[in-house]
Design an enzyme around this catalytic site. Structure first.
Site, PDB file in Angstrom:
ATOM      1  N   ASN A 110      -9.554 -15.892  11.644  1.00 42.69           N
ATOM      2  CA  ASN A 110      -9.852 -17.328  11.594  1.00 42.69           C
ATOM      3  C   ASN A 110      -8.646 -18.137  11.124  1.00 42.69           C
ATOM      4  OD1 ASN A 110     -12.469 -17.222  12.576  1.00 42.69           O
ATOM      5  ND2 ASN A 110     -13.322 -16.726  10.555  1.00 42.69           N
ATOM      6  N   TYR A 167     -10.289  -2.110   1.540  1.00 43.78           N
ATOM      7  CA  TYR A 167      -9.207  -3.022   1.130  1.00 43.78           C
ATOM      8  C   TYR A 167      -7.887  -2.625   1.790  1.00 43.78           C
ATOM      9  CZ  TYR A 167      -6.191  -5.638  -2.150  1.00 43.78           C
ATOM     10  OH  TYR A 167      -5.265  -6.480  -2.725  1.00 43.78           O
TER      11      TYR A 167
HETATM   12  P1  NAD Z   1      -8.706 -12.891  -7.022  1.00 39.72           P
HETATM   13  O1  NAD Z   1      -9.877 -12.022  -6.782  1.00 39.72           O
HETATM   14  O2  NAD Z   1      -8.538 -13.523  -8.371  1.00 39.72           O
HETATM   15  O3  NAD Z   1      -8.629 -14.073  -5.954  1.00 39.72           O
HETATM   16  C1  NAD Z   1      -9.150 -13.970  -4.655  1.00 39.72           C
HETATM   17  C2  NAD Z   1      -9.786 -15.310  -4.306  1.00 39.72           C
HETATM   18  O4  NAD Z   1     -10.302 -15.246  -2.970  1.00 39.72           O
HETATM   19  C3  NAD Z   1     -10.969 -15.649  -5.216  1.00 39.72           C
HETATM   20  O5  NAD Z   1     -10.881 -16.983  -5.642  1.00 39.72           O
HETATM   21  C4  NAD Z   1     -12.184 -15.405  -4.323  1.00 39.72           C
HETATM   22  O6  NAD Z   1     -13.307 -16.176  -4.696  1.00 39.72           O
HETATM   23  C5  NAD Z   1     -11.622 -15.777  -2.959  1.00 39.72           C
HETATM   24  N1  NAD Z   1     -12.337 -15.144  -1.832  1.00 39.72           N
HETATM   25  C6  NAD Z   1     -12.684 -13.836  -1.703  1.00 39.72           C
HETATM   26  N2  NAD Z   1     -13.325 -13.625  -0.537  1.00 39.72           N
HETATM   27  C7  NAD Z   1     -13.375 -14.846   0.088  1.00 39.72           C
HETATM   28  C8  NAD Z   1     -13.918 -15.294   1.311  1.00 39.72           C
HETATM   29  N3  NAD Z   1     -14.550 -14.454   2.150  1.00 39.72           N
HETATM   30  N4  NAD Z   1     -13.810 -16.617   1.622  1.00 39.72           N
HETATM   31  C9  NAD Z   1     -13.199 -17.490   0.793  1.00 39.72           C
HETATM   32  N5  NAD Z   1     -12.667 -17.106  -0.394  1.00 39.72           N
HETATM   33  C10 NAD Z   1     -12.756 -15.807  -0.743  1.00 39.72           C
HETATM   34  O7  NAD Z   1      -7.426 -12.014  -6.657  1.00 39.72           O
HETATM   35  P2  NAD Z   1      -5.867 -12.293  -6.849  1.00 39.72           P
HETATM   36  O8  NAD Z   1      -5.345 -11.287  -7.787  1.00 39.72           O
HETATM   37  O9  NAD Z   1      -5.628 -13.736  -7.117  1.00 39.72           O
HETATM   38  O10 NAD Z   1      -5.343 -11.912  -5.403  1.00 39.72           O
HETATM   39  C11 NAD Z   1      -5.063 -12.906  -4.435  1.00 39.72           C
HETATM   40  C12 NAD Z   1      -4.524 -12.241  -3.176  1.00 39.72           C
HETATM   41  O11 NAD Z   1      -3.344 -11.489  -3.487  1.00 39.72           O
HETATM   42  C13 NAD Z   1      -5.505 -11.262  -2.527  1.00 39.72           C
HETATM   43  O12 NAD Z   1      -5.417 -11.390  -1.131  1.00 39.72           O
HETATM   44  C14 NAD Z   1      -4.985  -9.904  -2.948  1.00 39.72           C
HETATM   45  O13 NAD Z   1      -5.299  -8.928  -1.997  1.00 39.72           O
HETATM   46  C15 NAD Z   1      -3.489 -10.161  -3.034  1.00 39.72           C
HETATM   47  N6  NAD Z   1      -2.863  -9.214  -3.982  1.00 39.72           N
HETATM   48  C16 NAD Z   1      -3.031  -9.350  -5.322  1.00 39.72           C
HETATM   49  C17 NAD Z   1      -2.449  -8.433  -6.189  1.00 39.72           C
HETATM   50  C18 NAD Z   1      -2.583  -8.540  -7.683  1.00 39.72           C
HETATM   51  O14 NAD Z   1      -2.099  -7.663  -8.391  1.00 39.72           O
HETATM   52  N7  NAD Z   1      -3.173  -9.576  -8.229  1.00 39.72           N
HETATM   53  C19 NAD Z   1      -1.700  -7.354  -5.671  1.00 39.72           C
HETATM   54  C20 NAD Z   1      -1.578  -7.241  -4.285  1.00 39.72           C
HETATM   55  C21 NAD Z   1      -2.149  -8.187  -3.447  1.00 39.72           C
END
Ligand code: NAD
Ligand code: UDP
Length: 322
Positions: A98, A144
């Site tokens: 999307n 994931y």
């Molecule tokens: P987080 O879980 O705090 O944030 C994810 C956000 O996405 C949340 O606000 C959640 O409500 C929203 N979300 C989830 N599914 C959704 C959907 N279907 N529609 C709309 N919103 C949705 O995680 P984060 O640590 O902030 O991670 C953010 C991104 O970075 C993610 O994609 C994660 O895979 C990537 N990432 C994070 C890390 C880390 O260490 N924090 C490492 C590698 C990758």
């Protein structure tokens, strides 16, 4: 100044990114379904007229006019992405489709928040971007890991087929204030356990390693990647300082002055043994490298959790039924 969409804008990294982009003078649309994120993370920015909050699930299409898309929406902690694994796959596959459809229609540049998890339990150390990974497609982490791998494939195919202007950030373990208390990842778990005098839950023998990047470094890296010219291959973003999980626990116990003891629990399936980014590409391409060592980052993160726990105990004291 640009109009920028941040999916997952109410999450841990997303909310820091939204704040950074507003600080750079941009207009920001935060799109989130609030599964793991919270409006509280953006509360301090609520009076900024350049910020718009949209409640939306990216599994469903949306029409917006934007110039850049930071695509972060996806639960990131194993506890949360395994809660409803099918939904995690839908978020990564249908959600990314999307967002790519939107980018194609409005000719926006789109950056995917991919992950070091696409390397699985890596056989190459440290991990370079040309390593294809060692991922179990059937295990509990697969929703994931494989979800993000498909998301990367979709990005590349939309680029090749439709000339969508893509950026792919492979993010390694990131931490900092605004992580949820119940996030379930190692740094938040250990700090909360240390501050509340609970046992520190080490999975396995704690000899597995991770490399922890402070969130402000990561956000700078994401913005640098988004704004670099004409580079469509993946770029590792993380801090190459590597620690065992027991070393991390000892550091947090010392820094919090906690009397918590270590307790050992079974290692979750497919838990990677070693992880450390090779960030040569980010250094050369973006002139980026992390500047916050682990101890400094923890020094900023521990008071945030202390405050969160205080707020929670006030709520519990006021509502004995909870
Ligand atoms: P987080 O879980 O705090 O944030 C994810 C956000 O996405 C949340 O606000 C959640 O409500 C929203 N979300 C989830 N599914 C959704 C959907 N279907 N529609 C709309 N919103 C949705 O995680 P984060 O640590 O902030 O991670 C953010 C991104 O970075 C993610 O994609 C994660 O895979 C990537 N990432 C994070 C890390 C880390 O260490 N924090 C490492 C590698 C990758
Ligand atoms: N871990 C741990 N105790 C915890 C939470 C996590 O020992 O309370 C371990 C986990 O098994 C993994 C590492 O810490 O080896 C990092 O886990 P996290 O969930 O933070 O991130 P990921 O496994 O996705 O890198």
């Amino acid at each position: 100044m640009a109009v920028i969409l941040v999916t997952g804008g109410a999450g841990f990294i997303g909310s820091h990114l939204v704040e950074y982009l507003l600080g750079q003078g941009h207009q920001v649309l935060s799109l989130d379904n609030y599964f793991t994120g919270s409006k509280e993370n953006l509360q301090h920015l609520r009076h900024d007229p350049r910020l718009e909050l949209i409640r939306h699930d990216i599994v469903n299409p949306i029409m917006l006019e934007v110039e850049q898309i930071y695509h972060l929406a996806c639960p990131a902690s194993p506890v949360h992405y395994q809660y409803n694994p099918v939904k995690t796959i839908k978020t990564n596959v249908m959600g990314t489709l999307n967002m790519l459809g939107l980018a194609k229609r409005v000719r926006a540049r789109i950056l995917l928040a991919s992950t070091s998890e696409i390397y699985g339990d890596p056989k190459v150390h440290p991990q370079t971007e040309d390593y294809w990974g060692n991922v179990n497609c059937l295990g509990p982490r697969s929703c994931y890991d494989e979800g993000k791998r498909v998301a990367e494939t979709l990005m590349m195919d939309y680029h090749r087929q439709n000339r969508v202007d893509i950026r792919i950030a492979r993010i390694f373990n990131t931490y900092g204030p605004k992580m949820a208390i119940n996030d379930g990842r190692v740094i938040s778990n250990f700090i909360v356990q240390a501050l509340t005098g609970q046992e520190i839950t080490i999975y396995g023998e704690g000899r597995q390693t991770r490399s922890f990047c402070y969130v402000s470094d990561l956000v700078r890296g994401l913005a640098a990647l988004m704004n670099c010219e004409d580079f469509h291959e993946p770029v590792n973003l993380g801090n190459p300082e590597e620690y065992t999980i027991v070393e991390l626990a000892q550091k947090i116990i010392a820094m919090t002055g906690s009397s918590s003891r270590l307790s050992f629990h079974p290692l979750p399936a497919d838990d990677p043994v070693k992880r450390r980014p090779d960030i040569t590409r980010a250094r050369q391409l973006l002139n980026w490298q992390p500047t916050v060592p682990l101890e400094d980052g923890l020094r900023h993160t521990i008071p945030y959790f202390t405050e969160k726990l205080k707020q929670q105990s006030h709520v519990l004291a006021a509502n004995p039924a909870l």
